[in-house]
Design an enzyme around this catalytic site. Structure first.
Site, PDB file in Angstrom:
ATOM      1  N   LYS A  24       7.612 -24.482  15.988  1.00 40.21           N
ATOM      2  CA  LYS A  24       7.213 -25.191  14.772  1.00 40.21           C
ATOM      3  C   LYS A  24       6.063 -26.150  15.045  1.00 40.21           C
ATOM      4  O   LYS A  24       6.153 -27.017  15.923  1.00 40.21           O
ATOM      5  CB  LYS A  24       8.426 -25.935  14.213  1.00 40.21           C
ATOM      6  CG  LYS A  24       8.211 -26.632  12.879  1.00 40.21           C
ATOM      7  CD  LYS A  24       9.511 -27.298  12.443  1.00 40.21           C
ATOM      8  CE  LYS A  24       9.393 -28.004  11.120  1.00 40.21           C
ATOM      9  NZ  LYS A  24      10.645 -28.737  10.783  1.00 40.21           N
TER      10      LYS A  24
ATOM     11  N   GLU B 136      16.715 -22.054   9.331  1.00 45.67           N
ATOM     12  CA  GLU B 136      16.468 -23.032  10.380  1.00 45.67           C
ATOM     13  C   GLU B 136      17.795 -23.626  10.837  1.00 45.67           C
ATOM     14  O   GLU B 136      18.704 -23.849  10.039  1.00 45.67           O
ATOM     15  CB  GLU B 136      15.563 -24.148   9.830  1.00 45.67           C
ATOM     16  CG  GLU B 136      15.166 -25.189  10.847  1.00 45.67           C
ATOM     17  CD  GLU B 136      14.323 -26.306  10.256  1.00 45.67           C
ATOM     18  OE1 GLU B 136      13.597 -26.957  11.016  1.00 45.67           O
ATOM     19  OE2 GLU B 136      14.379 -26.518   9.026  1.00 45.67           O
TER      20      GLU B 136
ATOM     21  N   CYS C 200      10.184 -24.154   7.892  1.00 44.01           N
ATOM     22  CA  CYS C 200      10.494 -25.286   7.018  1.00 44.01           C
ATOM     23  C   CYS C 200       9.286 -26.139   6.616  1.00 44.01           C
ATOM     24  O   CYS C 200       8.520 -25.767   5.735  1.00 44.01           O
ATOM     25  CB  CYS C 200      11.580 -26.137   7.665  1.00 44.01           C
ATOM     26  SG  CYS C 200      12.439 -27.256   6.512  1.00 44.01           S
TER      27      CYS C 200
END
Length: 283
Positions: A117, A45, A158
């Protein structure tokens, strides 16, 4: 003649707010992976940029056809390698927000899939900082899988790791074989939960998990845990960097028959009952 291995690499680095320096590091890691016969290299990321001050990420955010991504597309093409670019600052829906976008490039430099995300990191980390990702980032709304030379990929980023429902859908509804989890976990949360959560996602989905991580200090305010890992469908760590904070690449071969064997011997897909036939009793 035996088929060539399906080789995956997981890259680790310490990105800063210097786009050129980050690209140079990524370029070195990509060339190292290509020389090792890697088919798909996963970068963490925020591989291209980590802000040092509030608002910096919004200033450098670009569309997917902008010069930053074009440069990484050229790198993939020149190195003849697929790249998972986890967490690119894509220009967002308005001037106050960007998207945290996982971009999958093929070996010709074409964008095959993008995942924005879904779960944003709005937390007060004990003993660390307060993070409010949603202040400058818009959440994605779509689950994404992608075909690749090493298998069917499930794309995440993440903080998604803490929401097993996403990974359950990637496996049981979309048939993913390999789950990608590019990350920049904080030092505090990484020490407590990083490997445990990754191995849990591998075990409960019976997928390979490939987790590229940011590592070390990015500036005065931000520090990432590191410890990039590749985990097999039985939950065994099959690759990691010897130094948790080092910049480098760890490599493992993906064995799709290993997935089939684990799923056949423990057929949890056939045993699922929640959400189908069970009833809820009122209190």
């Amino acid at each position: 003649m035996a088929a060539p291995p399906l080789r995956v690499g997981v890259a680790q680095m310490t990105s800063t707010n210097d786009l050129e320096a980050n690209y140079n590091t990524c370029s070195r890691l990509v060339k190292e992976a290509a020389a090792a016969g890697v088919n798909l290299l996963c970068l963490p990321e925020s591989f291209s940029f980590v802000a040092a001050k509030d608002g910096e990420s919004l200033k450098i955010a670009q569309p997917l056809d902008g010069p930053i991504m074009q440069r990484y597309s050229s790198l993939a093409r020149e190195s003849n390698i697929w790249l998972s670019l986890g967490g690119f600052q894509e220009k967002g829906p308005d001037d106050s927000h960007l998207y945290n976008t996982h971009v999958l490039l093929d070996s010709s430099g074409n964008i095959r899939k993008t995942y924005r995300k879904i779960h944003l990191f709005d937390v007060d980390v004990p003993g660390s900082m307060v993070y409010k990702e949603s202040d400058s980032t818009a959440a994605g709304e779509s689950i994404v899988v992608a075909e690749s030379p090493v298998g069917l990929l499930g794309l995440t980023v993440c903080y998604d790791l803490r929401f097993p429902e996403l990974y359950q859908q990637l496996r049981f509804q979309h048939h993913a074989q390999i789950l990608l989890v590019p990350s920049a976990f904080t030092k505090v949360t990484g020490e407590a939960h990083w490997e445990i959560l990754l191995r849990a996602r591998a075990i409960e989905t019976q997928c390979y998990v490939v987790a590229a991580a940011q590592a070390g200090r990015h500036g005065e305010k931000r520090e990432s845990y590191g410890d990039s890992l590749i985990i097999d469908p039985w939950g065994v760590v099959i690759a990691r960097l010897p130094d948790r904070l080092a910049t480098g690449v760890a490599v493992a071969d993906i064995d799709l028959s290993r997935i089939d064997s684990v799923r056949r011997r423990m057929p949890i897909a056939q045993h699922q009952r929640i959400g189908s036939c069970l009833k809820t009793q009122s209190v």
